[in-house]
Scaffold this motif. Structure first.
Motif, PDB file in Angstrom:
ATOM      1  N   ALA A  35      29.734-115.027  -1.028  1.00 46.12           N
ATOM      2  CA  ALA A  35      29.222-114.836   0.330  1.00 46.12           C
ATOM      3  C   ALA A  35      29.986-115.723   1.305  1.00 46.12           C
ATOM      4  O   ALA A  35      30.611-116.712   0.906  1.00 46.12           O
ATOM      5  N   THR A  36      29.906-115.379   2.565  1.00 44.46           N
ATOM      6  CA  THR A  36      30.500-116.219   3.614  1.00 44.46           C
ATOM      7  C   THR A  36      29.374-116.856   4.434  1.00 44.46           C
ATOM      8  O   THR A  36      28.248-116.933   3.968  1.00 44.46           O
ATOM      9  N   GLY A  37      29.692-117.304   5.633  1.00 46.75           N
ATOM     10  CA  GLY A  37      28.694-118.005   6.447  1.00 46.75           C
ATOM     11  C   GLY A  37      28.800-119.503   6.215  1.00 46.75           C
ATOM     12  O   GLY A  37      29.596-119.967   5.378  1.00 46.75           O
ATOM     13  N   SER A  38      27.979-120.261   6.915  1.00 48.00           N
ATOM     14  CA  SER A  38      28.025-121.730   6.772  1.00 48.00           C
ATOM     15  C   SER A  38      27.403-122.175   5.459  1.00 48.00           C
ATOM     16  O   SER A  38      27.823-123.183   4.872  1.00 48.00           O
ATOM     17  N   THR A  39      26.390-121.459   5.000  1.00 47.78           N
ATOM     18  CA  THR A  39      25.592-121.936   3.868  1.00 47.78           C
ATOM     19  C   THR A  39      26.409-122.206   2.598  1.00 47.78           C
ATOM     20  O   THR A  39      26.229-123.259   1.988  1.00 47.78           O
ATOM     21  N   PRO A  40      27.303-121.302   2.165  1.00 55.34           N
ATOM     22  CA  PRO A  40      27.996-121.577   0.894  1.00 55.34           C
ATOM     23  C   PRO A  40      29.197-122.512   1.000  1.00 55.34           C
ATOM     24  O   PRO A  40      29.847-122.777  -0.017  1.00 55.34           O
ATOM     25  N   GLU A  41      29.497-123.043   2.178  1.00 58.13           N
ATOM     26  CA  GLU A  41      30.697-123.891   2.302  1.00 58.13           C
ATOM     27  C   GLU A  41      30.638-125.112   1.384  1.00 58.13           C
ATOM     28  O   GLU A  41      31.636-125.493   0.769  1.00 58.13           O
ATOM     29  N   ASN A  65      33.585-110.116  -2.670  1.00 59.04           N
ATOM     30  CA  ASN A  65      32.816-110.594  -1.517  1.00 59.04           C
ATOM     31  C   ASN A  65      31.886-109.510  -1.003  1.00 59.04           C
ATOM     32  O   ASN A  65      32.098-108.315  -1.212  1.00 59.04           O
ATOM     33  N   LEU A  66      30.850-109.969  -0.327  1.00 59.52           N
ATOM     34  CA  LEU A  66      29.805-109.054   0.121  1.00 59.52           C
ATOM     35  C   LEU A  66      30.219-108.167   1.285  1.00 59.52           C
ATOM     36  O   LEU A  66      29.810-107.011   1.368  1.00 59.52           O
ATOM     37  N   ASP A  67      30.990-108.730   2.217  1.00 58.62           N
ATOM     38  CA  ASP A  67      31.134-108.000   3.474  1.00 58.62           C
ATOM     39  C   ASP A  67      32.368-108.423   4.259  1.00 58.62           C
ATOM     40  O   ASP A  67      33.009-109.427   3.930  1.00 58.62           O
ATOM     41  N   GLY A 132      23.524-115.691   0.941  1.00 63.93           N
ATOM     42  CA  GLY A 132      22.848-116.444   1.989  1.00 63.93           C
ATOM     43  C   GLY A 132      21.761-115.535   2.542  1.00 63.93           C
ATOM     44  O   GLY A 132      21.528-114.436   2.023  1.00 63.93           O
ATOM     45  N   ILE A 133      21.120-115.956   3.608  1.00 63.89           N
ATOM     46  CA  ILE A 133      20.114-115.094   4.236  1.00 63.89           C
ATOM     47  C   ILE A 133      20.204-115.252   5.756  1.00 63.89           C
ATOM     48  O   ILE A 133      20.386-116.375   6.260  1.00 63.89           O
ATOM     49  N   GLY A 134      20.111-114.138   6.459  1.00 64.60           N
ATOM     50  CA  GLY A 134      20.104-114.200   7.918  1.00 64.60           C
ATOM     51  C   GLY A 134      18.707-114.558   8.422  1.00 64.60           C
ATOM     52  O   GLY A 134      17.713-114.381   7.701  1.00 64.60           O
ATOM     53  N   ALA A 140      23.940-110.047   3.031  1.00 62.53           N
ATOM     54  CA  ALA A 140      25.254-109.492   3.389  1.00 62.53           C
ATOM     55  C   ALA A 140      25.116-109.059   4.847  1.00 62.53           C
ATOM     56  O   ALA A 140      24.621-109.821   5.671  1.00 62.53           O
ATOM     57  N   PHE A 141      25.455-107.809   5.192  1.00 62.51           N
ATOM     58  CA  PHE A 141      25.206-107.355   6.567  1.00 62.51           C
ATOM     59  C   PHE A 141      24.180-106.228   6.553  1.00 62.51           C
ATOM     60  O   PHE A 141      24.218-105.336   7.390  1.00 62.51           O
ATOM     61  N   ASN A 142      23.273-106.248   5.603  1.00 61.75           N
ATOM     62  CA  ASN A 142      22.214-105.243   5.548  1.00 61.75           C
ATOM     63  C   ASN A 142      21.074-105.688   6.463  1.00 61.75           C
ATOM     64  O   ASN A 142      20.275-106.558   6.118  1.00 61.75           O
TER      65      ASN A 142
HETATM   66  C1  GLP Z   1      26.182-113.604   7.942  1.00 54.14           C
HETATM   67  C2  GLP Z   1      26.746-113.021   6.624  1.00 54.14           C
HETATM   68  C3  GLP Z   1      25.784-113.204   5.500  1.00 54.14           C
HETATM   69  C4  GLP Z   1      25.253-114.624   5.539  1.00 54.14           C
HETATM   70  C5  GLP Z   1      24.356-114.791   6.728  1.00 54.14           C
HETATM   71  C6  GLP Z   1      23.872-116.216   6.951  1.00 54.14           C
HETATM   72  O1  GLP Z   1      26.043-112.680   8.937  1.00 54.14           O
HETATM   73  N1  GLP Z   1      27.155-111.662   6.706  1.00 54.14           N
HETATM   74  O2  GLP Z   1      26.415-112.910   4.263  1.00 54.14           O
HETATM   75  O3  GLP Z   1      24.499-114.904   4.388  1.00 54.14           O
HETATM   76  O4  GLP Z   1      24.929-114.256   7.897  1.00 54.14           O
HETATM   77  O5  GLP Z   1      24.890-117.020   7.453  1.00 54.14           O
HETATM   78  P1  GLP Z   1      24.823-118.607   7.487  1.00 54.14           P
HETATM   79  O6  GLP Z   1      24.978-119.061   6.101  1.00 54.14           O
HETATM   80  O7  GLP Z   1      25.982-119.002   8.362  1.00 54.14           O
HETATM   81  O8  GLP Z   1      23.515-118.962   8.077  1.00 54.14           O
END
Ligand code: GLP
Length: 243
Positions: A35-41, A65-67, A132-134, A140-142
């Motif tokens: 996954a991307t986003g800040s959380t998995p860094e 990768n998810l998206d 991660g979770i929005g 992902a982007f669902n």
């Molecule tokens: C993004 C990504 C998700 C990610 C989520 C949370 O839009 N598509 O895969 O889990 O938002 O992002 P963050 O970890 O930056 O809060």
């Protein structure tokens, strides 16, 4: 769903790192969902450190990768492809041939979606999927309202998601309006799932995920139907969850 509460972001990242290393050690040909986003860094930093110390090798690992945003090329600094190269792949010797990110710039999105599903299937499906979770419950982007039966597809991003992700762009106008994303059904085919969450901004979403209804209005709730999900989240993210 199993739940691991950590004191902070660093501990969350370390616990997730251990899970990923265990998954790699368990299989001859491990397939990781990333996954991307800040959380998995923090997780990626921890894996890079472990790699440099010789505690983990990625020679036989395949990643999905998810998206990805629609319209951005892999070398665009805001693409998820670029993010993965910069924050992870290039530091652990993962060659392009072993990494997969949905392609958002081929001009044939339908084909790109079908090809991605086929690649995952041919790799024997994902052994361990990191999520991660929005704030609105997207995975992902669902976005809310996505059918639970969905597969890799092109989606419109909601205002909430564009606002949340605008921090990575020069201005909100630069945030792409569409993305290609693994679907909820595709994600559910992973053998094991680890969902990460950190910070009070995720507290409402985590409370809904754990205590709310299983409903397409809150996409992450589908995970309650999966047999092997572990939530690794810090105290702030779980501050609205009853024990
Ligand atoms: C993004 C990504 C998700 C990610 C989520 C949370 O839009 N598509 O895969 O889990 O938002 O992002 P963050 O970890 O930056 O809060």
């Amino acid at each position: 769903m199993k739940r691991i509460k950590t004191k902070d972001y660093v501990e969350m990242s370390k616990r997730a790192c251990r899970k990923v290393i265990e998954a790699i050690e368990r299989s001859d040909q491990p397939v990781l969902g990333l996954a991307t986003g800040s959380t998995p860094e923090g997780l990626y930093d921890c894996l890079i450190e472990a790699y440099k110390k010789g505690h983990v090798h990625f020679g036989n690992v395949t990643t999905f990768n998810l998206d990805e945003y629609i319209g951005l090329s892999p070398d665009d600094e805001n693409s998820y492809h670029y993010y993965m190269n910069e924050k992870f792949f290039k530091h652990v010797g993962l060659p392009t041939s072993q990494t997969n990110v949905p392609k958002g710039n081929t001009g044939d999105n339908k084909r790109a979606c079908e090809d991605y599903e086929a690649l995952i299937r041919d790799a024997g499906y994902v052994d361990l999927q990191i999520l991660g979770i929005g704030e609105n419950g997207h995975i992902a982007f669902n976005e809310p309202g996505t059918p639970f039966e969905s597969r890799t597809q092109v989606v419109d991003l909601t205002e909430s998601t564009k606002n949340a992700n605008a921090r990575f762009f020069d201005s909100i106008e630069d945030v792409p309006t569409k993305a290609i994303t693994m679907g909820l059904k595709s994600i559910m085919e992973s053998k094991e799932i680890v969902l990460l969450a950190s910070g009070v901004k995720k507290a409402d979403a985590m409370a809904k995920l754990i205590h709310g209804d299983v409903s397409e209005a809150f996409p992450a709730s589908i995970l309650r139907n999966h047999p092997n999900v572990t939530i690794i989240a810090d105290e702030d993210a779980l501050s609205k969850v009853r024990d």
